[in-house]
Design a protein around this motif. Structure first.
Motif, PDB file in Angstrom:
ATOM      1  N   GLN A   1     -14.438  -3.837  51.692  1.00  0.00           N
ATOM      2  CA  GLN A   1     -12.539  -3.901  52.307  1.00  0.00           C
ATOM      3  C   GLN A   1     -11.937  -4.335  52.225  1.00  0.00           C
ATOM      4  O   GLN A   1     -10.808  -3.834  51.986  1.00  0.00           O
ATOM      5  N   GLU A   2     -12.192  -5.482  50.695  1.00  0.00           N
ATOM      6  CA  GLU A   2     -11.019  -5.443  50.397  1.00  0.00           C
ATOM      7  C   GLU A   2     -10.637  -5.143  48.965  1.00  0.00           C
ATOM      8  O   GLU A   2      -9.196  -4.268  49.438  1.00  0.00           O
ATOM      9  N   VAL A   3     -11.451  -3.358  48.464  1.00  0.00           N
ATOM     10  CA  VAL A   3     -10.840  -2.502  47.932  1.00  0.00           C
ATOM     11  C   VAL A   3     -10.483  -1.278  48.815  1.00  0.00           C
ATOM     12  O   VAL A   3      -8.753  -0.495  48.402  1.00  0.00           O
ATOM     13  N   ALA A   4     -11.019  -1.363  49.658  1.00  0.00           N
ATOM     14  CA  ALA A   4     -10.238  -0.139  50.927  1.00  0.00           C
ATOM     15  C   ALA A   4      -8.873  -0.769  51.566  1.00  0.00           C
ATOM     16  O   ALA A   4      -7.441   0.162  51.471  1.00  0.00           O
ATOM     17  N   ASP A   5      -8.925  -2.301  51.515  1.00  0.00           N
ATOM     18  CA  ASP A   5      -7.329  -2.595  52.085  1.00  0.00           C
ATOM     19  C   ASP A   5      -6.015  -2.914  50.988  1.00  0.00           C
ATOM     20  O   ASP A   5      -5.065  -2.518  51.271  1.00  0.00           O
TER      21      ASP A   5
ATOM     22  N   VAL B   1      -6.484   8.811  49.199  1.00  0.00           N
ATOM     23  CA  VAL B   1      -5.903   8.869  50.487  1.00  0.00           C
ATOM     24  C   VAL B   1      -4.497   9.273  50.446  1.00  0.00           C
ATOM     25  O   VAL B   1      -4.134   8.864  49.908  1.00  0.00           O
ATOM     26  N   MET B   2      -4.450  10.027  51.150  1.00  0.00           N
ATOM     27  CA  MET B   2      -3.353  11.174  51.315  1.00  0.00           C
ATOM     28  C   MET B   2      -2.535  10.268  51.953  1.00  0.00           C
ATOM     29  O   MET B   2      -0.838  10.073  51.816  1.00  0.00           O
ATOM     30  N   GLY B   3      -2.649   9.817  53.658  1.00  0.00           N
ATOM     31  CA  GLY B   3      -1.602   9.766  54.475  1.00  0.00           C
ATOM     32  C   GLY B   3      -1.018  10.955  55.229  1.00  0.00           C
ATOM     33  O   GLY B   3      -2.400  11.672  54.691  1.00  0.00           O
ATOM     34  N   THR B   4      -0.151  11.226  55.682  1.00  0.00           N
ATOM     35  CA  THR B   4       0.012  12.168  56.545  1.00  0.00           C
ATOM     36  C   THR B   4       1.697  12.971  55.813  1.00  0.00           C
ATOM     37  O   THR B   4       2.359  12.494  55.590  1.00  0.00           O
TER      38      THR B   4
ATOM     39  N   ASN C   1      -9.675   5.461  57.855  1.00  0.00           N
ATOM     40  CA  ASN C   1     -11.072   4.534  57.849  1.00  0.00           C
ATOM     41  C   ASN C   1     -11.888   5.184  56.141  1.00  0.00           C
ATOM     42  O   ASN C   1     -13.013   5.491  56.471  1.00  0.00           O
ATOM     43  N   LEU C   2     -12.069   6.584  55.625  1.00  0.00           N
ATOM     44  CA  LEU C   2     -13.219   7.349  55.196  1.00  0.00           C
ATOM     45  C   LEU C   2     -13.129   6.295  53.732  1.00  0.00           C
ATOM     46  O   LEU C   2     -14.335   6.196  53.319  1.00  0.00           O
ATOM     47  N   ALA C   3     -12.326   5.491  53.573  1.00  0.00           N
ATOM     48  CA  ALA C   3     -13.167   4.336  52.187  1.00  0.00           C
ATOM     49  C   ALA C   3     -14.168   3.474  53.211  1.00  0.00           C
ATOM     50  O   ALA C   3     -15.314   3.030  52.016  1.00  0.00           O
ATOM     51  N   LEU C   4     -14.218   3.050  53.380  1.00  0.00           N
ATOM     52  CA  LEU C   4     -15.591   2.030  53.951  1.00  0.00           C
ATOM     53  C   LEU C   4     -16.847   3.068  54.633  1.00  0.00           C
ATOM     54  O   LEU C   4     -17.990   2.639  53.971  1.00  0.00           O
ATOM     55  N   SER C   5     -16.089   3.934  55.211  1.00  0.00           N
ATOM     56  CA  SER C   5     -17.292   5.474  55.337  1.00  0.00           C
ATOM     57  C   SER C   5     -18.355   5.668  54.254  1.00  0.00           C
ATOM     58  O   SER C   5     -19.456   5.973  54.064  1.00  0.00           O
ATOM     59  N   LEU C   6     -17.432   5.843  52.909  1.00  0.00           N
ATOM     60  CA  LEU C   6     -17.800   6.089  51.973  1.00  0.00           C
ATOM     61  C   LEU C   6     -18.129   4.954  50.486  1.00  0.00           C
ATOM     62  O   LEU C   6     -18.711   5.426  49.577  1.00  0.00           O
TER      63      LEU C   6
END
Length: 264
Positions: free
Chosen positions: A50-54, A103-106, A41-46
């Motif tokens: 939405q399109e770029v985040a997705d 965005v790393m994932g886990t 969720n950091l993409a939107l927060s920073l």
């Protein structure tokens, strides 16, 4: 300074992580925020839309990158000797906040399929970011405690454990603190979040005192931030709110050391 932000799901750790990263960037630190949550969720927060985040593919799911780094000519055999400095250069995304986002994932647990290659890349990348580079790094960790058993936050200077006044949240926070200290993280402190009144603040501080946990700050509840979260607003929309001012104050309290100039 390398900081991990952890806590139970739903306590607002992404607000704290994004607010802290933004505050560091505004103070002149070259800052990388790492989203290590399987539901990023950091993409939107920073400030990314939405399109770029997705469109962002987490490193752990980037099959082309994983194959490039670990592939060999032999099926089932992986190359575990590779560099990752180019991953930061090529995949860290600049955001309107001034923070670069990765965005790393886990790191996945055993039993979830063959994850050797992707786990190796993530671990190497985290080590490179935390140990080898000079930027300020803020990791938004996976909710809960499982990530600590996988060593995701290994090598960080500090872990901020976020909790509201809910007893379940505090119980998990206490477990995270204990596991983080057992893992050798040198500084682990509690941040109260979404605190609505003096009674809730007292609950946080009493819990911390009983468990010998330092409190780095108490972030007040703000209805505007709650509404903004529903709307997907960035942290920058809440500049000068009491909550963001407190998160910025937390940045001052952790006594950051200015990184060396010339790093990206």
């Amino acid at each position: 300074m390398k900081i991990a932000v952890a806590g139970k799901g739903g306590v607002g750790k992404t607000l704290v992580a994004s607010g802290l990263a933004w505050a560091l960037a505004r103070s002149g630190y070259k800052t990388i925020a790492i989203d290590a949550d399987p539901s990023p969720n950091l993409a939107l927060s920073l400030g990314l839309d939405q399109e770029v985040a997705d469109a962002i593919i987490p490193v752990s799911e980037n099959e082309r990158l994983i194959k490039l780094k670990t592939g060999t000519a032999f099926p089932g055999v992986y190359n575990l000797n590779f560099s990752v400095d180019d991953v930061v250069r090529d995949y860290a995304i600049p955001t309107p906040s001034g923070v670069h986002l990765l965005v790393m994932g886990t790191v996945k647990s055993m039993g979830s399929g063959c994850t050797c290659a992707s786990n190796s890349v993530i671990r190497a990348l985290l080590r490179h970011l935390v140990i080898d580079r000079d930027e300020a790094v803020v990791l938004d960790m996976e909710a809960g405690i499982e990530h600590l058993g996988r060593g995701t936050a290994e090598g960080v200077d500090m872990m901020i454990v976020v909790s509201d006044a809910n007893k379940k949240s505090l119980t998990i926070a206490g477990t995270i603190v204990r596991m983080a200290l057992d893992a050798g993280i040198p500084r682990v402190e509690l941040a109260g979040n979404r605190i609505t009144n003096i009674t809730e603040e007292t609950i946080i501080k009493t819990f911390a005192q009983e468990h010998n946990i330092p409190v780095v700050g108490i972030v007040p509840f703000d209805p505007a931030i709650m509404a903004g979260g529903i709307a997907g607003s960035s942290v920058m929309a809440f500049e000068n709110t009491p909550a963001i001012r407190m998160i910025e104050e937390i940045g001052h309290r952790i006594e950051l050391v200015k990184p060396a100039k010339g790093n990206t």
